[in-house]
Scaffold this motif. Structure first.
Motif, PDB file in Angstrom:
ATOM      1  N   ALA A 157       0.837  -1.205   0.000  1.00 51.72           N
ATOM      2  CA  ALA A 157       0.000   0.000   0.000  1.00 51.72           C
ATOM      3  C   ALA A 157       0.873   1.256   0.000  1.00 51.72           C
ATOM      4  O   ALA A 157       0.630   2.196  -0.764  1.00 51.72           O
ATOM      5  N   ARG A 158       1.915   1.267   0.816  1.00 51.57           N
ATOM      6  CA  ARG A 158       2.829   2.416   0.850  1.00 51.57           C
ATOM      7  C   ARG A 158       3.484   2.623  -0.509  1.00 51.57           C
ATOM      8  O   ARG A 158       3.643   3.749  -0.978  1.00 51.57           O
ATOM      9  N   ALA A 159       3.912   1.522  -1.148  1.00 50.41           N
ATOM     10  CA  ALA A 159       4.670   1.638  -2.399  1.00 50.41           C
ATOM     11  C   ALA A 159       3.776   2.006  -3.581  1.00 50.41           C
ATOM     12  O   ALA A 159       4.192   2.754  -4.461  1.00 50.41           O
ATOM     13  N   PHE A 160       2.561   1.466  -3.617  1.00 53.57           N
ATOM     14  CA  PHE A 160       1.729   1.611  -4.833  1.00 53.57           C
ATOM     15  C   PHE A 160       0.547   2.561  -4.661  1.00 53.57           C
ATOM     16  O   PHE A 160      -0.126   2.863  -5.638  1.00 53.57           O
ATOM     17  N   GLU A 161       0.246   3.038  -3.431  1.00 56.50           N
ATOM     18  CA  GLU A 161      -0.892   3.914  -3.187  1.00 56.50           C
ATOM     19  C   GLU A 161      -2.108   3.442  -3.990  1.00 56.50           C
ATOM     20  O   GLU A 161      -2.580   4.126  -4.912  1.00 56.50           O
ATOM     21  N   PRO A 162      -2.669   2.270  -3.649  1.00 60.23           N
ATOM     22  CA  PRO A 162      -3.732   1.674  -4.480  1.00 60.23           C
ATOM     23  C   PRO A 162      -5.025   2.495  -4.451  1.00 60.23           C
ATOM     24  O   PRO A 162      -5.262   3.267  -3.515  1.00 60.23           O
ATOM     25  N   GLU A 163      -5.812   2.291  -5.488  1.00 59.35           N
ATOM     26  CA  GLU A 163      -7.150   2.885  -5.556  1.00 59.35           C
ATOM     27  C   GLU A 163      -8.000   2.296  -4.425  1.00 59.35           C
ATOM     28  O   GLU A 163      -8.697   3.014  -3.718  1.00 59.35           O
ATOM     29  N   ILE A 164      -7.918   0.978  -4.277  1.00 55.13           N
ATOM     30  CA  ILE A 164      -8.732   0.333  -3.254  1.00 55.13           C
ATOM     31  C   ILE A 164      -7.949  -0.803  -2.593  1.00 55.13           C
ATOM     32  O   ILE A 164      -7.162  -1.486  -3.251  1.00 55.13           O
ATOM     33  N   VAL A 165      -8.138  -0.948  -1.292  1.00 58.35           N
ATOM     34  CA  VAL A 165      -7.549  -2.056  -0.533  1.00 58.35           C
ATOM     35  C   VAL A 165      -8.694  -2.821   0.125  1.00 58.35           C
ATOM     36  O   VAL A 165      -9.499  -2.230   0.844  1.00 58.35           O
ATOM     37  N   VAL A 166      -8.780  -4.125  -0.146  1.00 64.72           N
ATOM     38  CA  VAL A 166      -9.859  -4.929   0.431  1.00 64.72           C
ATOM     39  C   VAL A 166      -9.271  -6.083   1.242  1.00 64.72           C
ATOM     40  O   VAL A 166      -8.456  -6.857   0.725  1.00 64.72           O
ATOM     41  N   PHE A 167      -9.680  -6.158   2.488  1.00 62.69           N
ATOM     42  CA  PHE A 167      -9.344  -7.314   3.326  1.00 62.69           C
ATOM     43  C   PHE A 167     -10.542  -8.254   3.318  1.00 62.69           C
ATOM     44  O   PHE A 167     -11.645  -7.862   3.712  1.00 62.69           O
ATOM     45  N   CYS A 168     -10.289  -9.470   2.887  1.00 61.09           N
ATOM     46  CA  CYS A 168     -11.357 -10.449   2.774  1.00 61.09           C
ATOM     47  C   CYS A 168     -11.297 -11.361   4.010  1.00 61.09           C
ATOM     48  O   CYS A 168     -10.361 -12.148   4.162  1.00 61.09           O
ATOM     49  N   ALA A 169     -12.287 -11.211   4.895  1.00 57.21           N
ATOM     50  CA  ALA A 169     -12.264 -11.914   6.188  1.00 57.21           C
ATOM     51  C   ALA A 169     -13.399 -12.940   6.255  1.00 57.21           C
ATOM     52  O   ALA A 169     -14.140 -13.120   5.284  1.00 57.21           O
ATOM     53  N   ASP A 170     -13.516 -13.605   7.423  1.00 50.26           N
ATOM     54  CA  ASP A 170     -14.603 -14.585   7.584  1.00 50.26           C
ATOM     55  C   ASP A 170     -15.758 -14.013   8.410  1.00 50.26           C
ATOM     56  O   ASP A 170     -16.592 -14.750   8.924  1.00 50.26           O
TER      57      ASP A 170
END
Lengths: 258, 258
Positions: A157-170
């Motif tokens: 995330a620091r390196a690429f500054e993404p448009e969206i970050v999604v954590f897929c949990a249970d």
């Protein structure tokens, strides 16, 4: 770029050694297919890593040479999981390629000392989908240490500054109480540093569990500063991951940077 | 350091897609056990790499986006072989850890542009046995290219100046003629640049096969300049690899630097 974490509790049965949840992983791979060209994936180690790592104290670094066999063993096991994930993705038309954590980062004191994004960029430039994972890694002061999938999420995330970050949990997201123990637990739709403080007071009776949950949530708050949108969705509910990565409304917790 | 290449023709059946020679690999792992603490291994891709790579022209680099699926597929397949090799080594008490070529090298025009020995050194310092392998890799001018196990052997020999370098093949060494076609072929006990020239004249009728053999032999001559002893042994004959790595006399071809 869209950055997605497939939690170890979603793609494996965390309670049973080396149990791959093949159909869940296959469904999630299909949900990621539409965004494969701009996607980077991280997956947890689940029951391919945590059980044996904990048994032999690998999280504490090198204490005895007897651990070395288990360092090799756990590394092999998480690569077995990684291979299953790669296979599942490729079968679902996501052109996934593996980049182990130690191929892009140097570790010290259980943290990333330096991170080199080029291996990921090279694969993204080709139109491939890089996949990294939680692993046992060489560590400059500890001998070896555990690199969690979340640690790689933060570096990416620091390196690429993404448009969206999604954590897929249970689970559906972050709750005000443990949703698996409290039927009345309420989903927190927007999570920020204030929410973290409230959570701390509520759950201090379970130090082990909350310790790990708080660490994760603190890291998510840090990650949220490096992307347009950071969210947690339930990977066990069909369609939620696909909605999240395509920017549509979905049941989730959105993490608001502090 | 002792540097050993397990040839793709020894650990796989090169004629049958993805066929692992489990018992051969297990025996060779046992022969390497005594030197595990100072060992670095390279293995070929055998039938886990060459068949599909050739079918989709991956050796020529990126020509069409349709190849990308196969880049991911061949990478996955060679990691499957690598996992089998790791398992076999660990089962034989060699504490093997995987380092893919792209984790330590940057590639351009099918060659190594720069090589970083630190990932190998870190594993050796811990007392683990690093294992790398032939792979499809990102390539700065070609998009992607093939990194052969021999290319990694040369990079490792240059960086570490090993005590001994052993190539484990499916023949006793280098012969004056193809030993699989000529019953009277004679083993060359000491191979140097003069031997290479003689060989060229003898075998020029088979350009495809010899092209690849000559390339390999030229690289071995280059490698021999960076180690005390460079040799080729037959991995299909029990005991020869163990004798070679422990410095004992053995049927082999010793490569003499030019």
């Amino acid at each position: 770029m869209k950055l997605v974490k497939l939690g170890g509790s979603v793609i494996t049965d965390k309670s049973k050694l080396k149990t791959f949840r093949s159909s869940s992983c296959s469904r999630l791979a299909g949900e990621l297919r539409p965004v494969r060209d701009v996607l980077t994936l991280v997956h947890g180690a689940g029951s391919y890593g945590h059980i044996e790592a904990k048994k032999h104290g690998l999280q504490n670094g090198l204490k005895s040479r007897a651990q070395l066999r288990h360092v090799a063993g756990v590394q092999r096991d998480v690569r077995e999981l990684n291979l299953r994930v790669l296979e599942t993705l490729i079968d679902n038309d996501v052109r996934a390629v593996s980049i182990p954590p130690a191929a892009s980062a140097i570790f010290d004191r259980g943290e990333i000392k330096s991170f080199e994004p080029d291996p990921f960029q090279a694969m993204l430039d080709l139109g491939l989908t890089p996949v990294t994972f939680g692993d046992v890694v060489p560590d400059e002061s500890m001998g070896f240490s555990i690199c969690s999938g979340d640690l790689m999420m933060e570096a990416l995330a620091r390196a690429f500054e993404p448009e969206i970050v999604v954590f897929c949990a249970d689970v559906d997201g972050v709750f005000d109480r443990d949703p698996k123990r409290n039927a009345g637990a309420r989903l927190i739709r927007e999570f920020d540093t204030a929410s973290l403080k409230n959570l701390k007071r509520t759950e201090s009776a379970h130090p082990d569990v909350t310790g790990s949950i708080y660490g994760k949530l603190e890291r998510m708050l840090a990650i949220a500063r490096h992307c347009e949108k950071c969210m947690i969705v339930n990977g066990n509910v069909p369609g939620r991951l696909q909605k999240a990565v395509s920017g549509r409304d979905v049941v989730s917790t959105v993490v608001i940077p502090g």
